[in-house]
Scaffold this motif. Structure first.
Motif, PDB file in Angstrom:
ATOM      1  N   ALA A   1       0.700  -0.990  -0.212  1.00 51.11           N
ATOM      2  CA  ALA A   1       0.118   0.061  -0.149  1.00 51.11           C
ATOM      3  C   ALA A   1       0.912   1.273  -0.260  1.00 51.11           C
ATOM      4  CB  ALA A   1      -0.962  -0.021   1.258  1.00 51.11           C
ATOM      5  N   TYR A   2       1.975   1.320   0.836  1.00 45.75           N
ATOM      6  CA  TYR A   2       2.827   2.351   1.035  1.00 45.75           C
ATOM      7  C   TYR A   2       3.677   2.592  -0.591  1.00 45.75           C
ATOM      8  CZ  TYR A   2       3.059   3.318   5.753  1.00 45.75           C
ATOM      9  OH  TYR A   2       2.565   3.352   7.112  1.00 45.75           O
ATOM     10  N   ILE A   3       4.072   1.478  -1.087  1.00 45.27           N
ATOM     11  CA  ILE A   3       4.596   1.764  -2.328  1.00 45.27           C
ATOM     12  C   ILE A   3       3.582   2.045  -3.478  1.00 45.27           C
ATOM     13  CG2 ILE A   3       5.699   0.281  -4.479  1.00 45.27           C
ATOM     14  CD1 ILE A   3       7.036  -1.587  -2.088  1.00 45.27           C
ATOM     15  N   GLY A   4       2.335   1.706  -3.303  1.00 48.97           N
ATOM     16  CA  GLY A   4       1.391   2.017  -4.542  1.00 48.97           C
ATOM     17  C   GLY A   4       1.063   3.471  -4.376  1.00 48.97           C
ATOM     18  N   LEU A   5       0.919   4.135  -3.090  1.00 54.75           N
ATOM     19  CA  LEU A   5       0.696   5.535  -3.149  1.00 54.75           C
ATOM     20  C   LEU A   5       2.011   6.384  -3.455  1.00 54.75           C
ATOM     21  CD1 LEU A   5      -0.861   5.949   0.428  1.00 54.75           C
ATOM     22  CD2 LEU A   5      -2.078   6.289  -1.568  1.00 54.75           C
TER      23      LEU A   5
ATOM     24  N   ILE B   1       3.977   5.222  -5.908  1.00 54.34           N
ATOM     25  CA  ILE B   1       3.829   5.030  -7.322  1.00 54.34           C
ATOM     26  C   ILE B   1       2.985   6.154  -7.915  1.00 54.34           C
ATOM     27  CG2 ILE B   1       3.023   3.564  -9.313  1.00 54.34           C
ATOM     28  CD1 ILE B   1       4.262   1.219  -7.883  1.00 54.34           C
ATOM     29  N   TYR B   2       1.766   6.277  -7.204  1.00 50.77           N
ATOM     30  CA  TYR B   2       0.587   7.329  -7.696  1.00 50.77           C
ATOM     31  C   TYR B   2       1.492   8.834  -7.587  1.00 50.77           C
ATOM     32  CZ  TYR B   2      -3.201   4.415  -9.038  1.00 50.77           C
ATOM     33  OH  TYR B   2      -3.886   3.472 -10.091  1.00 50.77           O
ATOM     34  N   ALA B   3       2.141   8.847  -6.766  1.00 51.36           N
ATOM     35  CA  ALA B   3       2.532  10.272  -6.379  1.00 51.36           C
ATOM     36  C   ALA B   3       3.796  10.508  -7.498  1.00 51.36           C
ATOM     37  CB  ALA B   3       3.259  10.424  -5.185  1.00 51.36           C
TER      38      ALA B   3
ATOM     39  N   ARG C   1      -6.124  17.026 -15.373  1.00 58.66           N
ATOM     40  CA  ARG C   1      -6.554  16.068 -14.274  1.00 58.66           C
ATOM     41  C   ARG C   1      -5.245  15.169 -13.979  1.00 58.66           C
ATOM     42  NH1 ARG C   1     -12.396  14.312 -15.638  1.00 58.66           N
ATOM     43  NH2 ARG C   1     -12.601  13.514 -13.549  1.00 58.66           N
ATOM     44  N   PHE C   2      -4.841  15.186 -12.895  1.00 60.23           N
ATOM     45  CA  PHE C   2      -3.562  14.457 -12.437  1.00 60.23           C
ATOM     46  C   PHE C   2      -4.167  12.809 -12.107  1.00 60.23           C
ATOM     47  CE2 PHE C   2      -2.030  18.744 -12.373  1.00 60.23           C
ATOM     48  CZ  PHE C   2      -0.900  18.640 -13.112  1.00 60.23           C
ATOM     49  N   THR C   3      -4.044  12.210 -12.785  1.00 57.44           N
ATOM     50  CA  THR C   3      -4.366  10.734 -12.569  1.00 57.44           C
ATOM     51  C   THR C   3      -3.712   9.668 -12.227  1.00 57.44           C
ATOM     52  OG1 THR C   3      -3.965   9.907 -14.812  1.00 57.44           O
ATOM     53  CG2 THR C   3      -6.110  11.149 -14.559  1.00 57.44           C
ATOM     54  N   GLY C   4      -2.514   9.873 -11.477  1.00 54.62           N
ATOM     55  CA  GLY C   4      -1.466   9.054 -10.878  1.00 54.62           C
ATOM     56  C   GLY C   4      -1.029   8.045 -11.954  1.00 54.62           C
TER      57      GLY C   4
ATOM     58  N   LEU D   1      -3.757  10.289   5.609  1.00 55.65           N
ATOM     59  CA  LEU D   1      -4.935  10.717   5.039  1.00 55.65           C
ATOM     60  C   LEU D   1      -4.804  11.751   4.180  1.00 55.65           C
ATOM     61  CD1 LEU D   1      -7.959  10.238   4.919  1.00 55.65           C
ATOM     62  CD2 LEU D   1      -8.082  11.694   7.011  1.00 55.65           C
ATOM     63  N   SER D   2      -3.689  12.895   4.495  1.00 53.95           N
ATOM     64  CA  SER D   2      -3.878  13.856   3.553  1.00 53.95           C
ATOM     65  C   SER D   2      -3.212  13.623   2.182  1.00 53.95           C
ATOM     66  CB  SER D   2      -2.902  14.885   4.215  1.00 53.95           C
ATOM     67  OG  SER D   2      -3.400  15.504   5.611  1.00 53.95           O
ATOM     68  N   VAL D   3      -2.099  12.665   2.084  1.00 54.34           N
ATOM     69  CA  VAL D   3      -1.552  12.325   0.776  1.00 54.34           C
ATOM     70  C   VAL D   3      -2.675  11.653  -0.024  1.00 54.34           C
ATOM     71  CG1 VAL D   3      -0.105  10.745  -0.217  1.00 54.34           C
ATOM     72  CG2 VAL D   3       0.701  12.209   1.852  1.00 54.34           C
ATOM     73  N   GLY D   4      -3.501  10.936   0.509  1.00 60.07           N
ATOM     74  CA  GLY D   4      -4.522  10.089  -0.280  1.00 60.07           C
ATOM     75  C   GLY D   4      -5.615  11.321  -0.641  1.00 60.07           C
TER      76      GLY D   4
END
Length: 445
Positions: free
Chosen positions: A131-135, A137-139, A176-179, A217-220
């Protein structure tokens, strides 16, 4: 005696990669030249399926653990979905139905197999790591898209090797930034899912410190807001509703008032600020929030048209063929082979008939009584006005809801401090408060 206990498998790499890459369709190893997008998750699927089959063949059933009644019901409804999809192909016109049905079965099998590895190994740390790596990657992909915007690259179709850099414009100067996802609407459920695993899931989440929770939560939330997806933001708040409510309850009174005041000022500044007009963004925001001028009206028209087409004579029972909706929507979406009715439930009724609809409704509504009810509500809400049945993320979520226990396997140890302070931090995420010492004493007695 202890040496004879069965040692659980780990599957660290597969679980971490599977979770983190569950929806990264901006990477296509065929560079857009193939009949489908060979995403990293699809490339990983053979390894996940092989590991699952080898584990089944080389271990005893009692070592893998008994399947619960809920799990058996979930497996039954999954089988009904596959049966309805394959049966509908005999009653639909020729098209891409067969290829899409095969891809659906692969995505479903890989998603369920990944969750099976998680269930057998109980390797929650690998899930959190994914989950950390997934966030992350999207960032990283958001940053990549920002660079393309600054360089005015990617306004049309743009590829950088196997990476799809095509931007999602909204108006003349807004993007629109879509990760890591090409679709802004489908990106938010992935971001919400990663955040949910870290903050709100009854088994995989941890009792983080308060400011760590705020940070995650803020990052998401920021990455979700950058997609400018109305349905996506609604889904984000639904899935994280329990975690957000817990954070608010745990706040000191003064801090709660401070956040409330800051939030109110921010909303007023955002709504009345002249900077919106200076950037030319007022019309864009009005469009996204308008029921008449935005896309909401066209969504409702699609739903109405899909319902009317589904209730034509015997097609109500058999459907028009899975993956064939685009053939009936060429007047609205010309040359678009991925067109659908923008609702999983209406599309399944149109394509697979009432049997497929019942199976999908059962899969999404059934877990509402579990501790993962907010995740189930998020899946339902998103698929009311969109659909992601062809994404592995959908099947990973469904498998998690049906096949993985929602009860923590053991209570965390008390690490000191005031009595049961740690239990009070954990209890809101896990549901009812866990009476650690009383439970252990009762078991010994």
């Amino acid at each position: 005696m202890l040496g004879t206990l069965h040692k659980k498998p780990r599957f660290d790499i597969l679980i971490t990669l599977g979770i983190s890459l569950v929806l990264v369709d901006r990477v296509d190893f065929l560079a857009g030249a193939g009949p489908f997008a060979l995403t990293p998750f699809l490339a990983l699927a053979p390894f996940v399926l092989t590991a699952t089959m080898l584990h089944v063949l080389t271990t005893r059933s009692e070592d893998r653990g008994a399947v619960s009644l809920r799990g058996k019901r979930g497996a039954m409804w999954l089988s009904v979905v596959v049966l309805a999809v394959l049966t509908s192909l005999f009653f639909g016109p020729p098209g891409h139905g067969l290829a899409r049905s095969a891809l659906l079965v692969v995505q479903m099998s890989a998603g369920v197999s990944l969750v099976a590895l998680i269930r057998w190994s109980e390797n929650w740390r690998a899930v959190r790591r994914g989950a950390y790596i997934g966030l992350a990657i999207y960032a990283i992909f958001d940053l990549y898209q920002w660079v393309l915007v600054r360089a005015r690259i990617g306004l049309g179709e743009h590829w950088s090797g196997v990476v799809n850099g095509t931007l999602s414009p909204l108006g003349a100067d807004a993007f629109r930034f879509t990760g890591a996802c090409t679709d802004p609407n489908r990106a938010v459920p992935a971001i919400a899912f990663f955040t949910y695993l870290l903050l709100a899931d009854p088994v995989t989440s941890r009792p983080y410190r308060r400011w760590t929770q705020y940070g995650i939560l803020s990052v998401g939330l920021v990455m979700s807001a950058l997609t400018l997806s109305r349905s996506g933001l609604i889904v984000f708040f639904i899935i994280l509703a329990a975690a957000i409510g817990t954070m608010v309850r745990q706040m000191p009174q003064a801090e709660r008032v401070l956040w409330f005041v800051l939030g109110g000022f921010t909303l007023v500044w955002f709504a009345r600020g002249t900077w919106i007009d200076e950037l030319g963004a007022r019309s864009i925001i009005d469009t996204r929030l308008s029921r008449q001028d935005g896309s909401a009206r066209s969504h409702l028209e699609l739903l109405h048209r899909g319902w009317d087409g589904s209730t034509i004579d015997w097609h109500f029972l058999t459907g028009h063929g899975y993956g064939q909706s685009y053939l009936y929507l060429q007047d609205i979406f010309p040359q678009d082979i991925y067109a659908n009715y923008h609702s999983l439930f209406i599309t399944m009724l149109f394509e697979t008939g009432v049997v497929g609809l019942i199976a999908v409704v059962a899969l999404t509504v059934g877990p509402l009584r579990s501790r993962r009810r907010w995740l189930a509500l998020g899946v339902i809400a998103f698929n009311l006005f969109y659909q992601d049945i062809a994404d592995p993320l959908f099947w990973v979520q469904i498998a998690l809801l049906w096949f993985v226990s929602d009860t923590p396997l053991e209570a965390p140890p008390d690490r000191g401090g005031s009595a049961s302070m740690r239990a009070r931090k954990i209890a809101p995420f896990f549901g009812p408060r866990l009476p650690h010492k009383d439970l252990i004493s009762t078991m010994r007695a």
